[in-house]
Enzyme design. Structure first.
Site, short mmCIF file in Angstrom:
data_model
loop_
_atom_site.label_atom_id
_atom_site.label_comp_id
_atom_site.label_asym_id
_atom_site.label_seq_id
_atom_site.Cartn_x
_atom_site.Cartn_y
_atom_site.Cartn_z
N GLU A 1 -11.17 6.35 -0.18
CA GLU A 1 -11.05 7.64 -0.84
C GLU A 1 -10.31 7.36 -2.14
O GLU A 1 -9.26 6.74 -2.13
CB GLU A 1 -10.21 8.58 0.02
CG GLU A 1 -10.86 8.92 1.35
CD GLU A 1 -9.92 9.61 2.33
OE1 GLU A 1 -8.69 9.39 2.25
OE2 GLU A 1 -10.41 10.37 3.18
N TYR B 1 3.69 9.26 1.59
CA TYR B 1 2.37 9.82 1.32
C TYR B 1 2.49 11.26 0.79
O TYR B 1 1.76 11.66 -0.10
CB TYR B 1 1.50 9.81 2.59
CG TYR B 1 0.64 8.57 2.72
CD1 TYR B 1 1.21 7.31 2.85
CD2 TYR B 1 -0.75 8.66 2.74
CE1 TYR B 1 0.43 6.18 2.99
CE2 TYR B 1 -1.54 7.53 2.87
CZ TYR B 1 -0.96 6.29 3.00
OH TYR B 1 -1.74 5.18 3.12
N GLU C 1 -8.27 -18.46 -2.03
CA GLU C 1 -8.74 -17.50 -1.03
C GLU C 1 -9.23 -18.24 0.21
O GLU C 1 -10.04 -19.15 0.11
CB GLU C 1 -9.87 -16.65 -1.64
CG GLU C 1 -10.65 -15.80 -0.66
CD GLU C 1 -9.81 -14.80 0.14
OE1 GLU C 1 -9.02 -14.05 -0.47
OE2 GLU C 1 -9.93 -14.80 1.38
C1 LIG Z 1 -10.73 0.78 6.47
C2 LIG Z 1 -9.84 0.91 5.26
C3 LIG Z 1 -9.75 2.12 4.61
C4 LIG Z 1 -8.95 2.26 3.48
N1 LIG Z 1 -8.93 3.44 2.83
C5 LIG Z 1 -8.31 3.55 1.64
C6 LIG Z 1 -8.41 4.73 0.86
O1 LIG Z 1 -9.05 5.68 1.29
N2 LIG Z 1 -7.81 4.77 -0.35
C7 LIG Z 1 -7.09 3.71 -0.81
O2 LIG Z 1 -6.57 3.78 -1.91
N3 LIG Z 1 -6.94 2.59 -0.07
C8 LIG Z 1 -7.55 2.48 1.12
N4 LIG Z 1 -7.44 1.34 1.85
C9 LIG Z 1 -6.49 0.33 1.40
C10 LIG Z 1 -7.01 -0.61 0.35
O3 LIG Z 1 -8.32 -1.00 0.65
C11 LIG Z 1 -6.08 -1.82 0.34
O4 LIG Z 1 -4.76 -1.41 0.09
C12 LIG Z 1 -6.43 -2.85 -0.72
O5 LIG Z 1 -7.81 -3.15 -0.73
C13 LIG Z 1 -5.58 -4.08 -0.46
O6 LIG Z 1 -5.81 -5.06 -1.44
P1 LIG Z 1 -4.95 -6.38 -1.42
O7 LIG Z 1 -5.52 -7.25 -2.48
O8 LIG Z 1 -3.52 -6.04 -1.45
O9 LIG Z 1 -5.18 -7.02 0.02
P2 LIG Z 1 -6.50 -7.50 0.75
O10 LIG Z 1 -7.69 -6.77 0.26
O11 LIG Z 1 -6.19 -7.49 2.20
O12 LIG Z 1 -6.68 -9.00 0.24
C14 LIG Z 1 -5.88 -10.05 0.70
C15 LIG Z 1 -6.66 -11.33 0.54
O13 LIG Z 1 -5.78 -12.41 0.83
C16 LIG Z 1 -6.49 -13.37 1.59
N5 LIG Z 1 -5.47 -14.15 2.32
C17 LIG Z 1 -4.54 -13.67 3.18
N6 LIG Z 1 -3.76 -14.66 3.63
C18 LIG Z 1 -4.19 -15.79 3.01
C19 LIG Z 1 -3.74 -17.14 3.05
N7 LIG Z 1 -2.72 -17.50 3.81
N8 LIG Z 1 -4.42 -18.05 2.30
C20 LIG Z 1 -5.47 -17.67 1.51
N9 LIG Z 1 -5.92 -16.40 1.44
C21 LIG Z 1 -5.28 -15.48 2.18
C22 LIG Z 1 -7.38 -12.52 2.48
O14 LIG Z 1 -8.47 -13.28 3.00
C23 LIG Z 1 -7.82 -11.43 1.52
O15 LIG Z 1 -8.99 -11.78 0.81
C24 LIG Z 1 -8.20 1.16 3.01
C25 LIG Z 1 -8.28 -0.07 3.68
C26 LIG Z 1 -9.09 -0.20 4.78
C27 LIG Z 1 -9.17 -1.53 5.46
#
Ligand SMILES: Cc1cc2nc3c(=O)[nH]c(=O)nc-3n(C[C@H](O)[C@H](O)[C@H](O)COP(=O)(O)OP(=O)(O)OC[C@H]3O[C@@H](n4cnc5c(N)ncnc54)[C@H](O)[C@@H]3O)c2cc1C
Length: 395
Positions: A82, A201, A56
Protein backbone atom coordinates in the site's frame (compact mmCIF):
# COMPACT_ATOMS: atom_id res chain seq x y z
CA UNK A 1 16.46 16.08 -0.30
CA UNK A 2 16.41 18.14 2.84
CA UNK A 3 12.81 18.94 3.61
CA UNK A 4 12.76 21.71 6.19
CA UNK A 5 10.51 24.75 6.18
CA UNK A 6 8.48 24.81 2.96
CA UNK A 7 10.37 23.65 -0.12
CA UNK A 8 13.21 26.19 0.03
CA UNK A 9 15.83 23.60 0.84
CA UNK A 10 14.20 20.58 -0.79
CA UNK A 11 15.24 21.39 -4.35
CA UNK A 12 18.70 22.82 -3.75
CA UNK A 13 21.41 20.38 -4.79
CA UNK A 14 23.84 19.45 -2.06
CA UNK A 15 27.48 20.43 -2.49
CA UNK A 16 29.87 17.56 -3.00
CA UNK A 17 30.81 16.26 0.46
CA UNK A 18 34.49 16.60 1.32
CA UNK A 19 36.41 13.42 0.46
CA UNK A 20 33.52 11.89 -1.55
CA UNK A 21 35.93 10.82 -4.31
CA UNK A 22 37.86 8.64 -1.82
CA UNK A 23 34.83 6.75 -0.54
CA UNK A 24 33.83 3.21 -1.31
CA UNK A 25 30.44 1.87 -0.20
CA UNK A 26 29.36 -1.67 0.66
CA UNK A 27 25.69 -2.55 1.01
CA UNK A 28 24.66 -5.82 2.62
CA UNK A 29 21.33 -6.78 1.03
CA UNK A 30 19.75 -5.53 -2.19
CA UNK A 31 16.25 -4.66 -0.97
CA UNK A 32 14.71 -1.24 -1.50
CA UNK A 33 16.76 0.21 1.38
CA UNK A 34 20.07 -0.71 -0.28
CA UNK A 35 18.96 0.30 -3.77
CA UNK A 36 17.70 3.65 -2.48
CA UNK A 37 20.81 4.16 -0.36
CA UNK A 38 23.06 3.54 -3.36
CA UNK A 39 21.03 5.91 -5.54
CA UNK A 40 21.16 8.69 -2.93
CA UNK A 41 24.92 8.18 -2.54
CA UNK A 42 25.31 8.71 -6.28
CA UNK A 43 22.80 11.53 -6.79
CA UNK A 44 23.27 13.50 -3.56
CA UNK A 45 26.49 12.14 -2.04
CA UNK A 46 28.21 12.36 -5.46
CA UNK A 47 30.09 9.12 -4.98
CA UNK A 48 30.75 7.44 -8.27
CA UNK A 49 28.66 4.33 -8.93
CA UNK A 50 31.64 2.12 -9.67
CA UNK A 51 32.77 2.54 -6.06
CA UNK A 52 29.51 1.05 -4.75
CA UNK A 53 29.10 -2.70 -4.13
CA UNK A 54 25.87 -4.46 -3.28
CA UNK A 55 26.19 -7.91 -1.65
CA UNK A 56 23.08 -10.08 -1.87
CA UNK A 57 22.54 -13.66 -0.69
CA UNK A 58 19.97 -14.40 -3.40
CA UNK A 59 20.36 -14.37 -7.17
CA UNK A 60 17.94 -11.43 -7.56
CA UNK A 61 17.66 -7.89 -6.21
CA UNK A 62 14.59 -6.41 -4.53
CA UNK A 63 14.26 -8.29 -1.21
CA UNK A 64 10.65 -8.13 -0.03
CA UNK A 65 9.65 -6.37 -3.26
CA UNK A 66 9.41 -9.51 -5.31
CA UNK A 67 7.46 -10.78 -8.30
CA UNK A 68 8.60 -13.64 -10.47
CA UNK A 69 7.41 -16.29 -12.89
CA UNK A 70 8.63 -19.54 -11.35
CA UNK A 71 9.03 -22.62 -13.53
CA UNK A 72 6.22 -25.12 -12.75
CA UNK A 73 4.53 -22.69 -10.34
CA UNK A 74 3.51 -19.66 -12.32
CA UNK A 75 3.53 -16.09 -11.06
CA UNK A 76 4.49 -15.64 -7.41
CA UNK A 77 4.64 -12.63 -5.10
CA UNK A 78 4.76 -12.73 -1.30
CA UNK A 79 2.86 -9.49 -0.88
CA UNK A 80 2.12 -6.06 -2.28
CA UNK A 81 2.61 -2.57 -0.93
CA UNK A 82 0.00 0.00 0.00
CA UNK A 83 1.60 3.29 -0.99
CA UNK A 84 0.69 6.90 -0.32
CA UNK A 85 1.56 10.56 -0.83
CA UNK A 86 3.79 10.90 2.22
CA UNK A 87 6.51 8.51 1.13
CA UNK A 88 8.80 11.54 1.12
CA UNK A 89 12.09 9.73 0.48
CA UNK A 90 10.64 7.30 -2.04
CA UNK A 91 9.10 9.99 -4.25
CA UNK A 92 12.22 12.11 -3.97
CA UNK A 93 14.19 9.12 -5.19
CA UNK A 94 11.88 8.09 -8.00
CA UNK A 95 11.63 11.58 -9.47
CA UNK A 96 15.25 10.94 -10.56
CA UNK A 97 14.78 7.41 -11.92
CA UNK A 98 13.69 7.07 -15.56
CA UNK A 99 10.53 5.08 -16.24
CA UNK A 100 10.90 1.85 -18.21
CA UNK A 101 7.36 2.33 -19.49
CA UNK A 102 7.13 5.92 -20.72
CA UNK A 103 9.81 7.73 -22.65
CA UNK A 104 11.19 10.90 -21.03
CA UNK A 105 9.17 10.31 -17.84
CA UNK A 106 10.41 9.45 -14.38
CA UNK A 107 8.99 6.57 -12.35
CA UNK A 108 7.29 9.23 -10.20
CA UNK A 109 5.68 10.85 -13.30
CA UNK A 110 4.49 7.45 -14.48
CA UNK A 111 3.03 6.61 -11.06
CA UNK A 112 1.41 10.04 -10.66
CA UNK A 113 -0.21 10.01 -14.12
CA UNK A 114 -1.52 6.49 -13.57
CA UNK A 115 -3.09 7.50 -10.26
CA UNK A 116 -4.60 10.66 -11.81
CA UNK A 117 -6.23 8.62 -14.58
CA UNK A 118 -7.26 5.74 -12.35
CA UNK A 119 -7.42 6.82 -8.69
CA UNK A 120 -7.62 4.09 -6.10
CA UNK A 121 -10.63 3.36 -3.91
CA UNK A 122 -12.50 0.35 -2.61
CA UNK A 123 -16.22 -0.09 -3.26
CA UNK A 124 -16.53 -2.97 -0.80
CA UNK A 125 -14.10 -3.09 2.10
CA UNK A 126 -15.50 -6.04 4.08
CA UNK A 127 -17.84 -8.97 3.49
CA UNK A 128 -19.72 -11.60 5.49
CA UNK A 129 -21.46 -14.84 4.46
CA UNK A 130 -19.08 -15.46 1.57
CA UNK A 131 -19.38 -12.20 -0.32
CA UNK A 132 -22.25 -10.20 1.12
CA UNK A 133 -21.64 -6.61 2.17
CA UNK A 134 -20.55 -6.57 5.84
CA UNK A 135 -22.17 -3.14 6.13
CA UNK A 136 -19.37 -1.53 8.02
CA UNK A 137 -20.54 1.53 6.04
CA UNK A 138 -17.43 3.57 6.66
CA UNK A 139 -18.29 3.90 10.35
CA UNK A 140 -15.56 3.50 12.95
CA UNK A 141 -18.07 2.49 15.70
CA UNK A 142 -15.83 3.93 18.41
CA UNK A 143 -17.60 4.73 21.68
CA UNK A 144 -16.37 7.27 24.21
CA UNK A 145 -14.13 4.81 26.06
CA UNK A 146 -12.48 3.59 22.85
CA UNK A 147 -11.89 7.17 21.68
CA UNK A 148 -10.27 8.00 24.99
CA UNK A 149 -7.96 5.02 24.68
CA UNK A 150 -6.83 6.11 21.20
CA UNK A 151 -6.10 9.63 22.42
CA UNK A 152 -4.24 8.20 25.40
CA UNK A 153 -2.05 6.05 23.15
CA UNK A 154 -1.44 9.00 20.84
CA UNK A 155 -0.35 11.29 23.67
CA UNK A 156 1.67 8.73 25.64
CA UNK A 157 5.44 8.95 25.47
CA UNK A 158 7.25 6.21 23.59
CA UNK A 159 8.79 5.08 26.84
CA UNK A 160 5.38 4.58 28.47
CA UNK A 161 4.37 2.21 25.67
CA UNK A 162 7.55 0.14 25.62
CA UNK A 163 7.01 -3.61 26.16
CA UNK A 164 3.22 -3.21 26.19
CA UNK A 165 0.80 -5.13 24.02
CA UNK A 166 -2.15 -3.56 22.22
CA UNK A 167 -4.65 -5.53 24.32
CA UNK A 168 -3.09 -4.09 27.47
CA UNK A 169 -3.97 -0.57 26.28
CA UNK A 170 -7.30 -1.13 24.57
CA UNK A 171 -10.49 -2.62 26.00
CA UNK A 172 -13.24 -4.75 24.53
CA UNK A 173 -15.14 -1.85 22.99
CA UNK A 174 -12.16 -0.78 20.88
CA UNK A 175 -11.20 -4.33 19.96
CA UNK A 176 -14.68 -5.06 18.60
CA UNK A 177 -14.96 -1.76 16.66
CA UNK A 178 -14.89 -1.33 12.88
CA UNK A 179 -11.90 0.97 13.40
CA UNK A 180 -9.86 -1.95 14.74
CA UNK A 181 -11.12 -4.21 11.94
CA UNK A 182 -10.04 -1.66 9.33
CA UNK A 183 -6.77 -0.90 11.10
CA UNK A 184 -5.56 -4.39 11.86
CA UNK A 185 -6.22 -5.71 8.35
CA UNK A 186 -4.82 -2.63 6.61
CA UNK A 187 -1.62 -2.51 8.68
CA UNK A 188 -1.28 -6.20 9.70
CA UNK A 189 -1.67 -5.87 13.47
CA UNK A 190 -2.84 -8.45 16.01
CA UNK A 191 -4.11 -7.75 19.51
CA UNK A 192 -0.94 -9.14 21.03
CA UNK A 193 1.38 -6.97 18.93
CA UNK A 194 3.35 -3.99 20.23
CA UNK A 195 1.44 -0.95 21.51
CA UNK A 196 4.51 1.17 20.77
CA UNK A 197 4.45 0.08 17.14
CA UNK A 198 0.76 0.96 16.97
CA UNK A 199 1.50 4.37 18.46
CA UNK A 200 4.18 4.95 15.80
CA UNK A 201 1.74 3.99 13.05
CA UNK A 202 -0.90 6.35 14.50
CA UNK A 203 1.56 9.24 14.23
CA UNK A 204 2.97 8.19 10.88
CA UNK A 205 -0.36 7.47 9.22
CA UNK A 206 -2.67 9.97 10.92
CA UNK A 207 -3.58 11.38 7.51
CA UNK A 208 -4.71 7.88 6.44
CA UNK A 209 -7.51 7.70 9.00
CA UNK A 210 -10.14 9.23 6.70
CA UNK A 211 -9.19 6.76 3.95
CA UNK A 212 -9.33 3.66 6.14
CA UNK A 213 -12.88 2.64 5.16
CA UNK A 214 -12.37 2.94 1.38
CA UNK A 215 -8.60 3.21 0.76
CA UNK A 216 -9.09 6.41 -1.22
CA UNK A 217 -5.82 7.69 0.26
CA UNK A 218 -3.80 4.72 -1.03
CA UNK A 219 -2.06 4.29 -4.36
CA UNK A 220 -0.70 1.24 -6.16
CA UNK A 221 1.92 0.68 -8.84
CA UNK A 222 0.94 -0.40 -12.35
CA UNK A 223 2.48 -3.87 -12.04
CA UNK A 224 3.92 -5.80 -9.11
CA UNK A 225 6.59 -3.81 -7.31
CA UNK A 226 9.50 -5.84 -8.59
CA UNK A 227 8.68 -4.77 -12.12
CA UNK A 228 7.39 -1.28 -11.34
CA UNK A 229 9.93 -0.17 -8.71
CA UNK A 230 12.93 -2.51 -8.47
CA UNK A 231 13.74 -3.00 -12.16
CA UNK A 232 13.95 0.70 -13.14
CA UNK A 233 16.08 1.47 -10.09
CA UNK A 234 18.45 -1.46 -10.67
CA UNK A 235 18.84 -0.41 -14.32
CA UNK A 236 19.68 3.16 -13.28
CA UNK A 237 22.22 1.91 -10.73
CA UNK A 238 23.85 -0.45 -13.24
CA UNK A 239 23.98 2.36 -15.81
CA UNK A 240 25.91 4.29 -13.16
CA UNK A 241 28.38 1.45 -12.67
CA UNK A 242 27.13 0.00 -9.35
CA UNK A 243 28.36 -3.58 -8.85
CA UNK A 244 25.88 -6.24 -7.74
CA UNK A 245 27.34 -9.41 -6.18
CA UNK A 246 24.62 -12.05 -6.02
CA UNK A 247 24.85 -15.40 -4.23
CA UNK A 248 26.94 -13.66 -1.57
CA UNK A 249 25.94 -14.28 2.03
CA UNK A 250 27.48 -11.91 4.55
CA UNK A 251 28.19 -13.76 7.78
CA UNK A 252 29.84 -11.11 9.97
CA UNK A 253 31.32 -7.61 10.10
CA UNK A 254 34.26 -6.71 12.36
CA UNK A 255 34.41 -3.29 14.01
CA UNK A 256 36.82 -1.08 15.86
CA UNK A 257 34.56 0.29 18.53
CA UNK A 258 35.59 3.47 20.38
CA UNK A 259 33.40 5.96 22.27
CA UNK A 260 31.26 7.84 19.72
CA UNK A 261 32.63 5.96 16.73
CA UNK A 262 32.25 2.52 15.22
CA UNK A 263 34.41 1.73 12.25
CA UNK A 264 33.84 -1.41 10.22
CA UNK A 265 37.16 -3.13 9.55
CA UNK A 266 36.21 -6.29 7.67
CA UNK A 267 33.19 -7.83 5.97
CA UNK A 268 33.11 -11.63 5.99
CA UNK A 269 31.10 -13.35 3.33
CA UNK A 270 30.80 -16.91 2.28
CA UNK A 271 33.54 -17.61 -0.28
CA UNK A 272 35.78 -14.75 0.74
CA UNK A 273 35.76 -11.36 2.43
CA UNK A 274 37.22 -7.89 2.10
CA UNK A 275 39.30 -5.66 4.40
CA UNK A 276 37.98 -2.17 5.02
CA UNK A 277 39.59 1.20 5.74
CA UNK A 278 38.34 4.53 7.11
CA UNK A 279 36.97 5.56 3.70
CA UNK A 280 34.78 2.47 3.37
CA UNK A 281 31.13 3.00 4.21
CA UNK A 282 29.15 -0.09 5.24
CA UNK A 283 25.35 -0.13 5.16
CA UNK A 284 23.63 -3.21 6.49
CA UNK A 285 20.10 -3.15 5.12
CA UNK A 286 19.24 -6.76 5.79
CA UNK A 287 15.49 -6.43 6.20
CA UNK A 288 13.96 -9.50 7.88
CA UNK A 289 10.28 -9.53 7.02
CA UNK A 290 10.54 -12.14 4.30
CA UNK A 291 13.65 -13.90 5.63
CA UNK A 292 13.10 -17.67 5.88
CA UNK A 293 9.89 -17.49 3.88
CA UNK A 294 8.97 -20.64 2.05
CA UNK A 295 6.81 -21.33 -0.98
CA UNK A 296 4.10 -23.94 -1.03
CA UNK A 297 1.82 -24.84 -3.92
CA UNK A 298 -1.50 -26.56 -4.60
CA UNK A 299 -0.16 -29.88 -3.34
CA UNK A 300 2.43 -28.85 -0.73
CA UNK A 301 1.98 -26.55 2.25
CA UNK A 302 4.69 -23.95 2.85
CA UNK A 303 7.06 -25.01 5.63
CA UNK A 304 7.48 -22.93 8.73
CA UNK A 305 11.25 -22.62 8.48
CA UNK A 306 12.73 -21.68 11.83
CA UNK A 307 16.24 -22.79 10.89
CA UNK A 308 19.29 -20.58 10.30
CA UNK A 309 18.54 -17.22 8.69
CA UNK A 310 21.38 -15.10 7.27
CA UNK A 311 19.67 -11.77 8.06
CA UNK A 312 18.88 -12.64 11.67
CA UNK A 313 22.17 -14.46 12.26
CA UNK A 314 24.15 -11.48 11.00
CA UNK A 315 22.12 -9.02 13.07
CA UNK A 316 22.53 -11.18 16.20
CA UNK A 317 26.30 -11.45 15.68
CA UNK A 318 26.65 -7.70 15.26
CA UNK A 319 24.25 -6.84 18.10
CA UNK A 320 26.43 -8.90 20.43
CA UNK A 321 29.30 -6.46 19.74
CA UNK A 322 27.59 -3.28 20.91
CA UNK A 323 24.16 -2.48 22.41
CA UNK A 324 23.74 0.40 19.92
CA UNK A 325 23.24 -2.25 17.20
CA UNK A 326 19.83 -3.08 18.65
CA UNK A 327 18.00 -6.06 20.11
CA UNK A 328 17.08 -8.53 17.38
CA UNK A 329 15.36 -10.96 19.72
CA UNK A 330 12.70 -8.42 20.66
CA UNK A 331 11.50 -9.05 17.09
CA UNK A 332 12.90 -12.42 16.14
CA UNK A 333 12.03 -14.71 19.02
CA UNK A 334 8.22 -14.75 18.73
CA UNK A 335 7.73 -16.68 15.52
CA UNK A 336 4.33 -18.24 16.37
CA UNK A 337 2.93 -14.79 17.16
CA UNK A 338 4.38 -12.99 14.15
CA UNK A 339 4.28 -15.48 11.29
CA UNK A 340 1.95 -14.87 8.38
CA UNK A 341 0.85 -16.56 5.22
CA UNK A 342 0.00 -15.24 1.77
CA UNK A 343 -1.07 -16.85 -1.47
CA UNK A 344 -0.95 -15.70 -5.08
CA UNK A 345 -3.65 -16.97 -7.39
CA UNK A 346 -2.11 -17.18 -10.83
CA UNK A 347 -4.92 -18.61 -12.92
CA UNK A 348 -8.60 -18.44 -12.13
CA UNK A 349 -11.33 -20.92 -12.81
CA UNK A 350 -13.51 -19.18 -15.43
CA UNK A 351 -16.46 -19.20 -13.01
CA UNK A 352 -14.71 -17.01 -10.43
CA UNK A 353 -14.34 -13.52 -12.06
CA UNK A 354 -18.06 -12.80 -11.98
CA UNK A 355 -18.05 -13.26 -8.19
CA UNK A 356 -15.08 -10.92 -7.93
CA UNK A 357 -17.00 -8.41 -10.02
CA UNK A 358 -20.03 -8.69 -7.70
CA UNK A 359 -17.91 -7.94 -4.65
CA UNK A 360 -15.52 -5.38 -6.16
CA UNK A 361 -18.34 -3.77 -8.19
CA UNK A 362 -15.83 -3.39 -11.02
CA UNK A 363 -14.79 -5.41 -14.05
CA UNK A 364 -11.64 -7.35 -13.02
CA UNK A 365 -10.33 -7.28 -16.60
CA UNK A 366 -10.69 -3.55 -17.31
CA UNK A 367 -6.98 -2.94 -16.62
CA UNK A 368 -8.03 -0.42 -13.98
CA UNK A 369 -8.39 -0.55 -10.19
CA UNK A 370 -10.40 -3.65 -9.20
CA UNK A 371 -10.80 -4.17 -5.44
CA UNK A 372 -8.78 -1.02 -4.64
CA UNK A 373 -6.94 -2.71 -1.76
CA UNK A 374 -7.88 -5.62 0.42
CA UNK A 375 -11.38 -7.02 0.95
CA UNK A 376 -11.70 -8.54 4.42
CA UNK A 377 -13.92 -11.52 5.16
CA UNK A 378 -15.14 -10.20 8.51
CA UNK A 379 -16.48 -13.58 9.60
CA UNK A 380 -13.26 -15.46 8.82
CA UNK A 381 -11.63 -16.48 12.10
CA UNK A 382 -8.27 -15.16 10.90
CA UNK A 383 -9.73 -12.19 9.01
CA UNK A 384 -8.63 -13.49 5.66
CA UNK A 385 -8.22 -10.56 3.28
CA UNK A 386 -7.75 -10.68 -0.48
CA UNK A 387 -7.05 -8.29 -3.27
CA UNK A 388 -7.15 -8.13 -7.05
CA UNK A 389 -4.74 -5.59 -8.49
CA UNK A 390 -4.94 -3.88 -11.83
CA UNK A 391 -4.60 -6.55 -14.52
CA UNK A 392 -2.23 -7.71 -15.77
CA UNK A 393 -0.21 -7.61 -12.53
CA UNK A 394 2.84 -9.00 -14.34
CA UNK A 395 4.10 -7.14 -17.37
C1 LIG B 1 3.76 -8.92 2.61
C2 LIG B 1 4.34 -7.55 2.85
C3 LIG B 1 3.51 -6.46 2.81
C4 LIG B 1 4.03 -5.18 3.01
N1 LIG B 1 3.20 -4.11 2.91
C5 LIG B 1 3.70 -2.86 2.92
C6 LIG B 1 2.88 -1.74 2.64
O1 LIG B 1 1.69 -1.90 2.43
N2 LIG B 1 3.44 -0.51 2.62
C7 LIG B 1 4.77 -0.33 2.88
O2 LIG B 1 5.24 0.78 2.84
N3 LIG B 1 5.56 -1.38 3.18
C8 LIG B 1 5.07 -2.63 3.18
N4 LIG B 1 5.88 -3.70 3.45
C9 LIG B 1 7.23 -3.43 3.92
C10 LIG B 1 8.24 -3.16 2.83
O3 LIG B 1 8.05 -4.06 1.77
C11 LIG B 1 9.62 -3.36 3.45
O4 LIG B 1 9.76 -2.50 4.55
C12 LIG B 1 10.76 -3.06 2.50
O5 LIG B 1 10.58 -3.68 1.25
C13 LIG B 1 12.05 -3.51 3.19
O6 LIG B 1 13.16 -3.22 2.38
P1 LIG B 1 14.60 -3.51 2.94
O7 LIG B 1 15.54 -3.22 1.83
O8 LIG B 1 14.78 -2.81 4.23
O9 LIG B 1 14.62 -5.06 3.31
P2 LIG B 1 14.37 -6.34 2.42
O10 LIG B 1 13.49 -6.05 1.26
O11 LIG B 1 13.99 -7.42 3.36
O12 LIG B 1 15.81 -6.64 1.80
C14 LIG B 1 16.84 -7.20 2.55
C15 LIG B 1 17.77 -7.91 1.60
O13 LIG B 1 18.93 -8.31 2.35
C16 LIG B 1 19.29 -9.61 1.93
N5 LIG B 1 20.07 -10.18 3.04
C17 LIG B 1 19.67 -10.35 4.32
N6 LIG B 1 20.65 -10.88 5.06
C18 LIG B 1 21.72 -11.02 4.23
C19 LIG B 1 23.05 -11.49 4.44
N7 LIG B 1 23.45 -11.90 5.63
N8 LIG B 1 23.88 -11.51 3.36
C20 LIG B 1 23.46 -11.07 2.14
N9 LIG B 1 22.21 -10.61 1.90
C21 LIG B 1 21.36 -10.59 2.94
C22 LIG B 1 17.96 -10.29 1.69
O14 LIG B 1 18.10 -11.44 0.87
C23 LIG B 1 17.17 -9.18 1.02
O15 LIG B 1 17.32 -9.17 -0.38
C24 LIG B 1 5.40 -5.00 3.29
C25 LIG B 1 6.24 -6.12 3.34
C26 LIG B 1 5.73 -7.38 3.12
C27 LIG B 1 6.65 -8.55 3.16
Amino acid sequence: MYYSNGNYEAFARPRKPKGAENKTAWFVGSGLAALAGAAFLIRDGQISGNKINILEQHQLPGGALDGIKEPNKGFVIRGGREMEEHFECLWDLYRSIPSLEIEDASVLDEFYWLDKDDPNSSLQRATVNRGEDAQTDGLFTLGEQAQKEIVKLFLATGQEMENKRINEIFGKEFLSSNFWLYWRTMFAFEEWHSALEMKRYLHRFIHQIRGMPDFSTLKFTKYNQYESLVLPLVKWLMDHGVMFHYGTEVTDVDFNIAPGRKQATRIHWIRDGVDLGPDDLVFMTIGSLTENSDNGDHHTPANLNIGPAPAWDLWRRIAAKDPAFGHPDVFGSHIPETKWESATVTTLDARIPRYIQKIAKRDPFSGKVVTGGIVTAKDSSWLLSWTVNRQPHFK
